[in-house]
Design a protein around this motif. Structure first.
Motif, PDB file in Angstrom:
ATOM      1  N   ALA A   1     116.373  29.574  50.643  1.00  0.00           N
ATOM      2  CA  ALA A   1     114.373  29.552  50.633  1.00  0.00           C
ATOM      3  C   ALA A   1     114.383  29.870  49.088  1.00  0.00           C
ATOM      4  CB  ALA A   1     114.101  29.583  51.954  1.00  0.00           C
ATOM      5  N   LEU A   2     114.881  31.579  48.951  1.00  0.00           N
ATOM      6  CA  LEU A   2     114.265  32.605  47.559  1.00  0.00           C
ATOM      7  C   LEU A   2     114.582  31.438  46.629  1.00  0.00           C
ATOM      8  CD1 LEU A   2     115.130  35.913  49.054  1.00  0.00           C
ATOM      9  CD2 LEU A   2     112.933  34.751  48.957  1.00  0.00           C
ATOM     10  N   LEU A   3     115.776  30.961  46.101  1.00  0.00           N
ATOM     11  CA  LEU A   3     115.858  30.512  45.048  1.00  0.00           C
ATOM     12  C   LEU A   3     115.580  29.446  45.016  1.00  0.00           C
ATOM     13  CD1 LEU A   3     118.229  30.008  42.976  1.00  0.00           C
ATOM     14  CD2 LEU A   3     120.100  28.799  44.477  1.00  0.00           C
ATOM     15  N   VAL A   4     114.922  28.736  46.514  1.00  0.00           N
ATOM     16  CA  VAL A   4     114.146  27.508  45.642  1.00  0.00           C
ATOM     17  C   VAL A   4     112.648  28.150  45.052  1.00  0.00           C
ATOM     18  CG1 VAL A   4     112.139  25.561  47.086  1.00  0.00           C
ATOM     19  CG2 VAL A   4     114.708  25.811  47.098  1.00  0.00           C
ATOM     20  N   SER A   5     112.557  29.255  45.950  1.00  0.00           N
ATOM     21  CA  SER A   5     110.796  29.607  45.074  1.00  0.00           C
ATOM     22  C   SER A   5     111.051  30.472  43.937  1.00  0.00           C
ATOM     23  CB  SER A   5     111.162  31.260  46.033  1.00  0.00           C
ATOM     24  OG  SER A   5     110.235  29.982  47.514  1.00  0.00           O
TER      25      SER A   5
ATOM     26  N   ALA B   1     121.042  37.530  40.893  1.00  0.00           N
ATOM     27  CA  ALA B   1     120.012  38.325  40.802  1.00  0.00           C
ATOM     28  C   ALA B   1     118.944  38.401  42.417  1.00  0.00           C
ATOM     29  CB  ALA B   1     118.676  38.121  39.883  1.00  0.00           C
ATOM     30  N   ILE B   2     118.913  37.707  43.211  1.00  0.00           N
ATOM     31  CA  ILE B   2     118.125  37.467  44.472  1.00  0.00           C
ATOM     32  C   ILE B   2     119.499  38.530  44.861  1.00  0.00           C
ATOM     33  CG2 ILE B   2     117.457  36.211  46.074  1.00  0.00           C
ATOM     34  CD1 ILE B   2     116.790  33.824  43.928  1.00  0.00           C
ATOM     35  N   GLN B   3     120.170  38.322  45.096  1.00  0.00           N
ATOM     36  CA  GLN B   3     121.028  39.251  45.603  1.00  0.00           C
ATOM     37  C   GLN B   3     120.985  40.093  45.703  1.00  0.00           C
ATOM     38  OE1 GLN B   3     122.543  37.834  48.856  1.00  0.00           O
ATOM     39  NE2 GLN B   3     122.762  39.351  49.157  1.00  0.00           N
ATOM     40  N   TYR B   4     121.217  40.613  44.629  1.00  0.00           N
ATOM     41  CA  TYR B   4     120.972  41.677  43.683  1.00  0.00           C
ATOM     42  C   TYR B   4     119.750  42.913  44.627  1.00  0.00           C
ATOM     43  CZ  TYR B   4     120.965  45.890  40.786  1.00  0.00           C
ATOM     44  OH  TYR B   4     120.836  46.948  40.243  1.00  0.00           O
ATOM     45  N   MET B   5     118.877  42.090  44.171  1.00  0.00           N
ATOM     46  CA  MET B   5     117.416  42.880  44.533  1.00  0.00           C
ATOM     47  C   MET B   5     117.524  42.636  45.761  1.00  0.00           C
ATOM     48  SD  MET B   5     114.497  40.879  42.126  1.00  0.00           S
ATOM     49  CE  MET B   5     115.322  39.637  41.534  1.00  0.00           C
TER      50      MET B   5
ATOM     51  N   ASP C   1     117.437  29.836  30.678  1.00  0.00           N
ATOM     52  CA  ASP C   1     118.782  30.014  30.392  1.00  0.00           C
ATOM     53  C   ASP C   1     120.075  30.261  31.727  1.00  0.00           C
ATOM     54  OD1 ASP C   1     118.912  32.510  30.291  1.00  0.00           O
ATOM     55  OD2 ASP C   1     120.052  31.948  28.726  1.00  0.00           O
ATOM     56  N   CYS C   2     119.052  31.028  32.914  1.00  0.00           N
ATOM     57  CA  CYS C   2     119.864  30.839  34.118  1.00  0.00           C
ATOM     58  C   CYS C   2     120.147  29.655  34.455  1.00  0.00           C
ATOM     59  CB  CYS C   2     118.998  31.859  34.642  1.00  0.00           C
ATOM     60  SG  CYS C   2     118.219  33.365  34.095  1.00  0.00           S
ATOM     61  N   THR C   3     121.597  30.067  35.188  1.00  0.00           N
ATOM     62  CA  THR C   3     122.404  29.367  36.211  1.00  0.00           C
ATOM     63  C   THR C   3     121.711  29.179  37.590  1.00  0.00           C
ATOM     64  OG1 THR C   3     124.448  30.204  36.681  1.00  0.00           O
ATOM     65  CG2 THR C   3     124.369  29.178  34.801  1.00  0.00           C
ATOM     66  N   GLU C   4     122.018  28.281  38.382  1.00  0.00           N
ATOM     67  CA  GLU C   4     121.602  28.668  40.008  1.00  0.00           C
ATOM     68  C   GLU C   4     122.701  29.784  39.725  1.00  0.00           C
ATOM     69  OE1 GLU C   4     122.535  25.996  43.469  1.00  0.00           O
ATOM     70  OE2 GLU C   4     121.067  24.917  42.265  1.00  0.00           O
ATOM     71  N   SER C   5     123.841  29.534  39.895  1.00  0.00           N
ATOM     72  CA  SER C   5     124.522  30.736  40.670  1.00  0.00           C
ATOM     73  C   SER C   5     124.282  32.190  40.059  1.00  0.00           C
ATOM     74  CB  SER C   5     126.254  30.129  40.301  1.00  0.00           C
ATOM     75  OG  SER C   5     126.689  31.567  40.977  1.00  0.00           O
TER      76      SER C   5
ATOM     77  N   THR D   1     122.724  43.081  35.920  1.00  0.00           N
ATOM     78  CA  THR D   1     122.285  42.340  34.868  1.00  0.00           C
ATOM     79  C   THR D   1     121.200  41.538  34.372  1.00  0.00           C
ATOM     80  OG1 THR D   1     124.629  42.143  33.579  1.00  0.00           O
ATOM     81  CG2 THR D   1     124.053  41.400  31.763  1.00  0.00           C
ATOM     82  N   LEU D   2     121.426  40.141  35.434  1.00  0.00           N
ATOM     83  CA  LEU D   2     119.768  39.475  35.462  1.00  0.00           C
ATOM     84  C   LEU D   2     118.701  40.282  35.443  1.00  0.00           C
ATOM     85  CD1 LEU D   2     119.924  36.513  34.064  1.00  0.00           C
ATOM     86  CD2 LEU D   2     119.824  36.018  36.767  1.00  0.00           C
ATOM     87  N   TYR D   3     118.991  40.999  36.638  1.00  0.00           N
ATOM     88  CA  TYR D   3     117.920  41.718  36.831  1.00  0.00           C
ATOM     89  C   TYR D   3     117.493  42.784  35.317  1.00  0.00           C
ATOM     90  CZ  TYR D   3     115.133  45.069  38.501  1.00  0.00           C
ATOM     91  OH  TYR D   3     114.312  45.652  38.807  1.00  0.00           O
ATOM     92  N   ASN D   4     118.203  43.577  35.196  1.00  0.00           N
ATOM     93  CA  ASN D   4     118.121  43.715  34.088  1.00  0.00           C
ATOM     94  C   ASN D   4     117.405  43.381  32.951  1.00  0.00           C
ATOM     95  OD1 ASN D   4     118.250  47.146  35.557  1.00  0.00           O
ATOM     96  ND2 ASN D   4     120.350  46.454  35.143  1.00  0.00           N
TER      97      ASN D   4
END
Length: 101
Positions: free
Chosen positions: A63-67, A92-96, A83-87, A27-30
């Motif tokens: 590391a990707l989350l920090v970026s 979204a990163i994991q989805y990609m 408004d996105c949380t860290e989680s 959802t976040l990616y899209n």
């Protein structure tokens, strides 16, 4: 009626982000990431492109989350998803990553 609507809207605006339902990675990616990651705008690694994501994946998700959180090169902090949380960002990163193998 007007007062009731004003109170309802005010209550919604005051609801902490943490109390809202968490959005999943797809959802976040899209809704937030696709504009750049679908086209490779400003050097963003293209969704589904294993060659572009490989070196990034090797750094690890933290590391990707920090970026993503701080921004990198042309990518603004949180990729404009203020408004996105860290989680949620991690999802979204994991989805990609999962779709770029």
């Amino acid at each position: 009626m007007k007062k009731t609507m004003i109170l309802a809207v005010t209550a919604m605006l005051m609801t902490p982000v943490a109390a809202m339902a968490e959005r999943d990675g797809a959802t976040l990616y899209n809704t937030k990431c696709m504009a750049c990651h679908m086209t490779g705008a400003a050097g963003a690694p293209i969704f589904g492109n294993a060659e572009q994501w490989g070196p990034r994946a090797a750094k690890g998700i933290d590391a990707l989350l920090v970026s993503a959180t701080n921004g990198l090169n042309a990518m603004p902090p949180k990729g404009t998803c203020m408004d996105c949380t860290e989680s949620e960002l991690k999802g979204a990163i994991q989805y990609m990553l999962d779709n770029s193998k």
